[in-house]
Design an enzyme around this catalytic site. Structure first.
Site, PDB file in Angstrom:
ATOM      1  CG  HIS A 285      -2.036  -1.069   1.054  1.00  0.00           C
ATOM      2  ND1 HIS A 285      -2.669  -1.640   2.123  1.00  0.00           N
ATOM      3  CD2 HIS A 285      -2.568  -1.649  -0.065  1.00  0.00           C
ATOM      4  CE1 HIS A 285      -3.566  -2.526   1.693  1.00  0.00           C
ATOM      5  NE2 HIS A 285      -3.510  -2.557   0.377  1.00  0.00           N
TER       6      HIS A 285
ATOM      7  CG  HIS B 276      -7.354 -10.200  -7.296  1.00  0.00           C
ATOM      8  ND1 HIS B 276      -6.883  -9.916  -8.556  1.00  0.00           N
ATOM      9  CD2 HIS B 276      -7.533 -11.557  -7.270  1.00  0.00           C
ATOM     10  CE1 HIS B 276      -6.780 -11.039  -9.255  1.00  0.00           C
ATOM     11  NE2 HIS B 276      -7.177 -12.048  -8.496  1.00  0.00           N
TER      12      HIS B 276
ATOM     13  CB  SER C 297      -5.617  -1.760  -2.763  1.00  0.00           C
ATOM     14  OG  SER C 297      -6.592  -2.741  -3.045  1.00  0.00           O
TER      15      SER C 297
ATOM     16  CD  GLU D  53     -13.305  -9.541  -3.591  1.00  0.00           C
ATOM     17  OE1 GLU D  53     -12.194  -9.019  -3.464  1.00  0.00           O
ATOM     18  OE2 GLU D  53     -13.498 -10.766  -3.399  1.00  0.00           O
TER      19      GLU D  53
ATOM     20  CG  ASP E 253     -11.526 -14.362 -12.664  1.00  0.00           C
ATOM     21  OD1 ASP E 253     -10.512 -13.633 -12.572  1.00  0.00           O
ATOM     22  OD2 ASP E 253     -11.461 -15.598 -12.716  1.00  0.00           O
ATOM     23  N   GLY E 254     -11.083 -10.999 -11.524  1.00  0.00           N
ATOM     24  CA  GLY E 254     -10.186  -9.900 -11.868  1.00  0.00           C
ATOM     25  C   GLY E 254      -9.407 -10.137 -13.150  1.00  0.00           C
TER      26      GLY E 254
ATOM     27  CG  ASP F 288      -3.282  -7.388  -3.353  1.00  0.00           C
ATOM     28  OD1 ASP F 288      -2.396  -8.221  -3.114  1.00  0.00           O
ATOM     29  OD2 ASP F 288      -3.889  -6.758  -2.466  1.00  0.00           O
TER      30      ASP F 288
HETATM   31  C1  LIG Z   1      -5.248  -9.956  -1.020  1.00  0.00           C
HETATM   32  S1  LIG Z   1      -6.966  -9.693  -1.088  1.00  0.00           S
HETATM   33  C2  LIG Z   1      -7.109  -8.099  -1.764  1.00  0.00           C
HETATM   34  C3  LIG Z   1      -6.768  -6.990  -0.892  1.00  0.00           C
HETATM   35  C4  LIG Z   1      -6.922  -5.637  -1.515  1.00  0.00           C
HETATM   36  N1  LIG Z   1      -6.323  -5.577  -2.847  1.00  0.00           N
HETATM   37  C5  LIG Z   1      -6.248  -4.607  -0.660  1.00  0.00           C
HETATM   38  O1  LIG Z   1      -5.045  -4.383  -0.830  1.00  0.00           O
HETATM   39  O2  LIG Z   1      -6.924  -4.006   0.194  1.00  0.00           O
HETATM   40  C6  LIG Z   1      -7.477 -10.650  -2.477  1.00  0.00           C
HETATM   41  C7  LIG Z   1      -8.961 -10.513  -2.800  1.00  0.00           C
HETATM   42  O3  LIG Z   1      -9.167 -11.138  -4.069  1.00  0.00           O
HETATM   43  C8  LIG Z   1     -10.417 -11.780  -4.053  1.00  0.00           C
HETATM   44  N2  LIG Z   1     -10.345 -12.752  -5.156  1.00  0.00           N
HETATM   45  C9  LIG Z   1      -9.860 -14.015  -5.176  1.00  0.00           C
HETATM   46  N3  LIG Z   1      -9.847 -14.502  -6.433  1.00  0.00           N
HETATM   47  C10 LIG Z   1     -10.297 -13.501  -7.239  1.00  0.00           C
HETATM   48  C11 LIG Z   1     -10.470 -13.359  -8.631  1.00  0.00           C
HETATM   49  N4  LIG Z   1     -10.171 -14.364  -9.477  1.00  0.00           N
HETATM   50  N5  LIG Z   1     -10.939 -12.189  -9.107  1.00  0.00           N
HETATM   51  C12 LIG Z   1     -11.236 -11.161  -8.272  1.00  0.00           C
HETATM   52  N6  LIG Z   1     -11.086 -11.234  -6.938  1.00  0.00           N
HETATM   53  C13 LIG Z   1     -10.627 -12.381  -6.423  1.00  0.00           C
HETATM   54  C14 LIG Z   1     -10.542 -12.328  -2.662  1.00  0.00           C
HETATM   55  O4  LIG Z   1     -11.898 -12.527  -2.326  1.00  0.00           O
HETATM   56  C15 LIG Z   1      -9.879 -11.209  -1.834  1.00  0.00           C
HETATM   57  O5  LIG Z   1     -10.833 -10.276  -1.404  1.00  0.00           O
END
Ligand SMILES: C[S@@+](CC[C@H](N)C(=O)[O-])C[C@H]1O[C@@H](n2cnc3c(N)ncnc32)[C@H](O)[C@@H]1O
Length: 280
Positions: free
Chosen positions: A19, A42, A100, A118, A143-144, A164
């Site tokens: 961050h 993500h 983030s 997300e 899906d990201g 992320d």
């Molecule tokens: C490490 S956390 C993210 C934290 C956030 N980026 C932050 O820094 O505050 C990863 C997130 O990705 C989500 N996630 C997992 N697989 C994903 C995908 N294929 N596409 C989007 N989100 C996904 C999870 O539910 C989780 O909330």
């Protein structure tokens, strides 16, 4: 499949590292007047209560942001990140930790735009509530990695893509590399920031070789270790691959990493990494 919930980890050492660097990347994007597009693939829930029982379970923030909060020797390069924390905690007591999306959002200008994807429906709902009235922010249950494909290239022709992933398995390294290849093919001038955990040395070398083999240039690699290389009780460190960083970001990152490393380390740890994995 989606067992990961970031609320358990909010404010840990990896969050502080990614961050503080993210805030500087966003600032770099806003240095030119032209609008820019921000994609957080993500996104998580955007704001975390460190008193929530999930956050309290392992209290990871105690070895993360709590080691930085309240210090009076913090370099200027860390201030944009700390400003986001201060905005969440106006009373001065650390309770809320910005994710983030929140860190990037407060640095956007009126003509910039942000898309947050997300995949977890509950987390996505929380995020959608947070930004319900914000016309610059679009929240998508998606899906990201597919969002990358859907949103690139952006109409602004300037963009920062923050990937992320929750990194459930080592195979995520390949997905990350594939995402970079896809992003580069659709939007080669974009700035890409990919977070990853440090795993066994062989997996790390193979990841680096894979990134180099893409042929993509201008790749900066940043890493911080908080435990020795043979640590197996959890994450021993993490890194960020930044493609096409804004001008001067490498020097800023060097200062941030050098400041954080001794504060976040637990005993003797390998040196931090700030290097061009692939130069221009
Ligand atoms: C490490 S956390 C993210 C934290 C956030 N980026 C932050 O820094 O505050 C990863 C997130 O990705 C989500 N996630 C997992 N697989 C994903 C995908 N294929 N596409 C989007 N989100 C996904 C999870 O539910 C989780 O909330």
């Amino acid at each position: 499949m989606l067992a990961y919930r970031h609320q358990f980890h909010a404010g840990n050492f990896a969050d502080v590292f990614k961050h503080a660097l993210l805030a500087q990347l966003v600032l770099g994007m806003t240095r030119k007047d032209k609008p820019y597009f921000h994609l957080d693939t993500h996104a998580g829930i955007g704001q975390y209560d460190l008193l929530h029982e999930w956050a309290q379970k392992n209290a990871e923030h105690k070895d993360g942001i709590a080691r930085i909060w309240g210090r009076n020797d913090v370099p200027d390069e860390m201030q944009p990140y700390l400003d986001a924390l201060r905005a969440e905690n106006p009373g001065g007591t650390l309770r809320y930790y910005p994710g983030s999306p929140a860190i990037a959002r407060r640095l956007l200008r009126a003509h910039d735009r942000m898309v947050l994807s997300e995949l977890n429906p509950k987390d996505c709902e929380a995020l959608a509530v947070l930004y319900a009235r914000d016309r610059q922010v679009t929240v998508e249950l998606a899906d990201g990695y597919l969002a990358l494909n859907a949103h690139l290239p952006p109409k602004e022709r300037r963009g920062l893509i923050f990937i992320d992933s929750s990194f459930d398995r080592a195979r995520e390294f390949k997905r990350l590399t594939d995402a970079l290849i896809l992003g580069n093919r659709k939007f080669a001038t974009g700035v890409y920031a990919l977070w990853y955990p440090l795993m066994d040395p062989a997996s790390m070398r193979s990841f680096e070789r894979g990134i180099v083999a893409t042929g993509i240039r201008k790749v900066l690699q940043l890493e911080i270790s908080v435990h020795a290389e043979d640590w197996t009780l959890g994450m021993r460190g993490c890194g960020l691959i930044v493609v096409n960083p804004p001008f001067g970001f490498d020097a800023v990152a060097q200062t941030i990493v050098a400041y954080l490393k001794p504060l976040l380390a637990n005993g003797a740890v390998p040196p931090a990494v700030v290097r061009w994995l692939v130069p221009e």
